[in-house]
Structures are given as structure tokens and as C-alpha cells.
Scaffold this motif. Structure first.
Motif, mmCIF file in Angstrom:
data_model
loop_
_atom_site.group_PDB
_atom_site.id
_atom_site.type_symbol
_atom_site.label_atom_id
_atom_site.label_comp_id
_atom_site.label_asym_id
_atom_site.label_seq_id
_atom_site.Cartn_x
_atom_site.Cartn_y
_atom_site.Cartn_z
ATOM 1 N N LYS A 191 0.843 -1.186 0.000
ATOM 2 C CA LYS A 191 0.000 0.000 0.000
ATOM 3 C C LYS A 191 0.888 1.248 0.000
ATOM 4 O O LYS A 191 2.068 1.171 0.330
ATOM 5 N N PRO A 192 0.318 2.417 -0.371
ATOM 6 C CA PRO A 192 1.135 3.639 -0.430
ATOM 7 C C PRO A 192 1.923 3.923 0.852
ATOM 8 O O PRO A 192 3.095 4.303 0.788
ATOM 9 N N ASP A 193 1.313 3.733 2.027
ATOM 10 C CA ASP A 193 2.025 4.004 3.285
ATOM 11 C C ASP A 193 3.217 3.062 3.463
ATOM 12 O O ASP A 193 4.279 3.460 3.967
ATOM 13 N N ASP A 194 3.027 1.805 3.056
ATOM 14 C CA ASP A 194 4.128 0.838 3.149
ATOM 15 C C ASP A 194 5.254 1.208 2.186
ATOM 16 O O ASP A 194 6.437 1.054 2.511
ATOM 17 N N ILE A 195 4.891 1.689 1.009
ATOM 18 C CA ILE A 195 5.887 2.095 0.009
ATOM 19 C C ILE A 195 6.687 3.289 0.516
ATOM 20 O O ILE A 195 7.922 3.328 0.400
ATOM 21 N N LYS A 196 5.981 4.267 1.084
ATOM 22 C CA LYS A 196 6.673 5.452 1.606
ATOM 23 C C LYS A 196 7.661 5.069 2.708
ATOM 24 O O LYS A 196 8.776 5.595 2.770
ATOM 25 N N LYS A 197 7.261 4.143 3.556
ATOM 26 C CA LYS A 197 8.131 3.708 4.647
ATOM 27 C C LYS A 197 9.333 2.937 4.108
ATOM 28 O O LYS A 197 10.477 3.151 4.545
ATOM 29 N N TYR A 212 10.774 3.071 1.113
ATOM 30 C CA TYR A 212 11.720 3.841 0.298
ATOM 31 C C TYR A 212 12.076 5.200 0.910
ATOM 32 O O TYR A 212 12.836 5.960 0.310
ATOM 33 N N GLY A 213 11.532 5.498 2.081
ATOM 34 C CA GLY A 213 11.831 6.773 2.719
ATOM 35 C C GLY A 213 11.331 7.960 1.923
ATOM 36 O O GLY A 213 11.992 8.995 1.826
ATOM 37 N N ILE A 214 10.139 7.820 1.350
ATOM 38 C CA ILE A 214 9.575 8.856 0.477
ATOM 39 C C ILE A 214 8.622 9.741 1.264
ATOM 40 O O ILE A 214 7.821 9.260 2.067
ATOM 41 N N LYS A 215 8.696 11.035 1.012
ATOM 42 C CA LYS A 215 7.731 11.963 1.580
ATOM 43 C C LYS A 215 6.585 12.171 0.603
ATOM 44 O O LYS A 215 6.782 12.176 -0.602
ATOM 45 N N ASP A 216 5.384 12.345 1.158
ATOM 46 C CA ASP A 216 4.190 12.523 0.329
ATOM 47 C C ASP A 216 4.100 13.962 -0.170
ATOM 48 O O ASP A 216 4.429 14.904 0.541
ATOM 49 N N GLY A 217 3.615 14.123 -1.440
ATOM 50 C CA GLY A 217 3.361 15.469 -1.944
ATOM 51 C C GLY A 217 4.228 15.813 -3.142
ATOM 52 O O GLY A 217 4.861 14.952 -3.766
#
Length: 390
Positions: A357-363, A365-370
Motif C-alpha cells: 500500500k502507499p504508506d508501506d511504500i513510503k516507509k 523507500y523513505g519517500i515523503k508525500d506530496g
């Protein structure tokens, strides 16, 4: 029939001092305000907060009610009411002589839908709510007959014939759990469909956006039109049109209001007659809006716009040249490896037919949203892929 002609104690809340107090506290912490004692002996703090919540909701949902003298009902009635935008859209479809809303609620749909009719009737079993609506309609200069009855009693004694009947059945059971099947709604649509069609030329029913269209058409004869209405890509409702008059096919219209995107119309069953073509990602990527996805016309979109699909279960499309008039997002993208994703970068993340899911992906890869760039995590026929906007 019981005709309502009074608004009870709602007149007190219109006192200038009370209204000034309400307007002065529109941005106050309402939880803290509820702990205070009301400065007015005849109006409780709970009633004051109710009006503040109403004005706050109206600012976003129905700004036409931000008018001096308007009274707002409890929060639940505000939440259940249609938005001004969706009601206005539906009103453009209808006109005639006699209109009746059998479940008028806070009257937002009724106010707009009845605008092109000469005689208007509102039926509502909640007397307090109907009092408020009658009061507000006088402020707004709109005339109607207000009847305090449940719709079954109204239909059993009614002698009039209408051009249009509108109703929005309650979609929660006695335990306040959400329900979707027609027989579980209140009223049970399957039980009253015959008397509805015997009472009007057209019957229009607002249903949950989660309703399954195939199920709906299989159990409810007489459907000739379905409107799937999204607002800013959030599907709000499915509106069903019924008639005794025999019509060829069922027209389905998918609309995404306040998006600038075109409608997408088709005849129910067209999806079964076309096949999608598949391809690995090309220069342009297309993501249909949620009204299209709700309709389930995944192959039809591919055929209409001459687009190729990435995977049978990935409702993302592609083409080497940009195609205009598409009802959804169009992004120019390229396939990238996971190691090419910059740590602590800023992206809008889309995950479709992908394990994370998007939250798992951000975590991960260390990605910030926006930001303005997109990353799409999805699958083509060859397997998992990552797409990055150019």
C-alpha cells in the motif's frame, strides 16, 4: 396527512444576539465550548454548537444556505444530506409539473430537483427536521407542501399522480450498520417498487456508491438510466431512474464533478462485447477516474480511446501519443528500477494491483508525500513495475 405549519422554538435561535454569538464562535474549539454555560437562558449550548456545526458544514457542502435566518439540524442530518454540487447536477436532468420527495431529509436534493416543477411535495417522518426545512424554504422563497408522514403511509393514502418521485432510502439497519442490498434498505425498495411506478412517470432513487450494478439491474425491473456521480474523484452516489415505459437498453453515465473531465456514457452490457489490448508501458499513462472504475468498464475504456491496458487486473492504460478527452488523469512517465528512486524524495504515490500500500511504500523507500511528481507501483503482464513521472 399531517401538514406542518410551525417551526416551534427555532425562532428563538434567530435572535440577533444569539446569531452574533454563533458567528463569533465559528472557529472556536467546539468541545471546549460545550463545557461552558450558555449565555442565553432560553437556548442551550448544545443548540448553539449545533448551529455552529451547521454553518461550518454549509461553507463546504451547501453554501447557498449561508443566509441570514437559516436553521441547521443535528449533525447526522447534515452528514446524510447531499451536497449542493451533486444536487445541482441532478436538477439539470429533471423538469415537469408535479414533484414529490418521499424522504426529504434536510431538503438539499428536494430544493434543487424541484426547481423545474410547478407543484412540489416534501414527505418526511421526522417532524423536527421537517419544521426546519419548511422554515428554511420560506427564507429561500421556495414553496412546497410539507407532509409529516412516513412514505409507506403517504403512498397508501395518496391520490395524486406525479411526474417524478424521488427518494433516498436509509442505508443503515437497526444496529446502525451500513447495508447495500435493496431489500435491506428502509424502505425495502423491492416491496414498494410497483406502487412507486403506479404513482409517477419516473421514479428516481439515490443509492450507495457501493451498490453492485449487475445485482441492481437483475432485481429491479424498469431501470432505463443510471448516473454514477463522483465529486472531485470521490464517488458519492449511484442514482437510478425507473419508468413503466419500455426503453431500449440502460444508459449509464459516469460523471466526475468539479474535475473538468468529460462524462463517459455507455449502454449497460457494452463491456461484455469488447476486449482490451495489452502492452508494456509506453510514454503516456492513463488512470480513469473513480466513477469509471465503479462502473467496471475496463475494456470499454481501452476500446473507446484506443488505449492499451497494462494487465487484466491493473486498470491503468498506456499509449505512445497523448489522447485527448480522457475521463481521468494523464501522466507522462517512464519505467524505473527501485534503486533509481531517490531516498527522502517527495512524490505522490499510487499503488494499483501491487502488494504494498502507499504508506508501506513510503516507509520502505523513505519517500515523503506530496510535490508534483508521481510514482506508480503496479503490474504489467511481465510483472511488477515502477513508473516515475517525467
Amino acid at each position: 396527512m399531517i401538514f406542518v405549519t410551525s417551526v416551534g422554538n427555532n425562532n428563538i435561535i434567530q435572535n440577533k444576539e444569539i446569531q452574533d454569538y454563533i458567528n463569533a464562535n465559528l472557529h472556536t474549539d467546539l468541545h471546549a465550548l460545550l463545557l461552558k454555560k450558555s449565555p442565553f437562558p432560553d437556548v442551550s449550548m448544545h443548540e448553539i454548537v449545533q448551529q455552529i456545526k451547521g454553518k461550518q458544514t454549509a461553507q463546504k457542502k451547501f453554501p447557498f444556505l449561508l443566509k441570514e435566518g437559516i436553521i441547521f439540524p443535528p449533525q447526522l442530518n447534515l452528514e446524510q444530506a447531499s451536497s449542493e454540487t451533486t444536487a445541482l447536477y441532478k436538477s439539470q436532468i429533471l423538469k415537469g409539473n408535479k414533484f414529490v420527495d418521499l424522504t426529504s431529509g434536510f431538503g438539499i436534493d428536494a430544493y434543487y430537483l424541484s426547481g423545474n416543477f410547478n407543484e412540489v411535495t416534501l414527505v418526511e417522518q421526522n417532524l423536527e427536521l421537517l419544521n426546519i426545512v419548511e422554515h428554511n424554504w420560506k427564507i429561500l422563497g421556495r414553496k412546497a407542501s410539507f407532509i409529516n408522514q412516513n412514505l409507506e403511509d403517504f403512498l397508501s393514502t395518496n391520490k395524486e399522480y406525479f411526474d417524478v418521485i424521488y427518494l433516498d432510502p436509509a442505508r443503515r439497519d437497526q444496529n446502525k450498520n451500513k447495508v447495500f442490498l435493496l431489500e435491506d434498505l428502509s424502505p425495502d425498495i423491492l416491496q414498494i417498487k410497483e406502487i412507486l411506478l403506479a404513482t409517477a412517470d419516473q421514479v428516481i432513487i439515490k443509492l450507495s456508491p457501493l451498490i453492485d450494478l449487475k445485482y441492481l439491474i437483475s432485481v429491479l425491473p424498469g431501470i432505463f438510466r443510471i448516473e454514477i456521480i463522483a465529486l472531485k474523484n470521490d464517488v458519492k452516489e449511484a442514482v437510478v431512474f425507473l419508468s413503466n415505459e419500455k426503453k431500449d437498453g440502460i444508459t449509464v453515465n459516469c460523471i466526475n464533478l468539479e474535475s473538468g473531465e468529460p462524462d463517459f456514457k455507455f449502454v449497460f452490457g457494452d463491456e461484455e462485447n469488447v476486449q482490451a489490448v495489452y502492452s508494456e508501458p509506453e510514454k503516456f499513462i492513463y488512470i480513469p477516474n473513480n466513477s469509471i472504475l465503479k462502473a467496471g468498464v475496463f475494456n470499454l475504456i481501452s476500446e473507446r480511446f484506443n488505449l492499451k491496458k497494462l494487465h487484466p487486473n491493473t486498470h491503468i492504460y498506456t499509449s505512445p501519443q497523448k489522447v485527448g478527452g480522457f475521463p481521468g488523469r494523464i501522466l507522462e512517465m517512464e519505467v524505473v528500477e527501485s534503486k533509481q528512486i531517490k531516498k527522502k524524495g517527495q512524490f505522490n504515490i499510487i499503488s494499483k494491483n501491487y502488494p504494498l500500500k502507499p504508506d508501506d511504500i513510503k516507509k520502505k523507500y523513505g519517500i515523503k508525500d506530496g510535490g508534483e511528481s508521481y510514482l506508480i507501483f503496479t503490474q504489467s503482464k511481465k510483472g511488477k513495475i515502477i513508473l516515475k513521472s517525467l
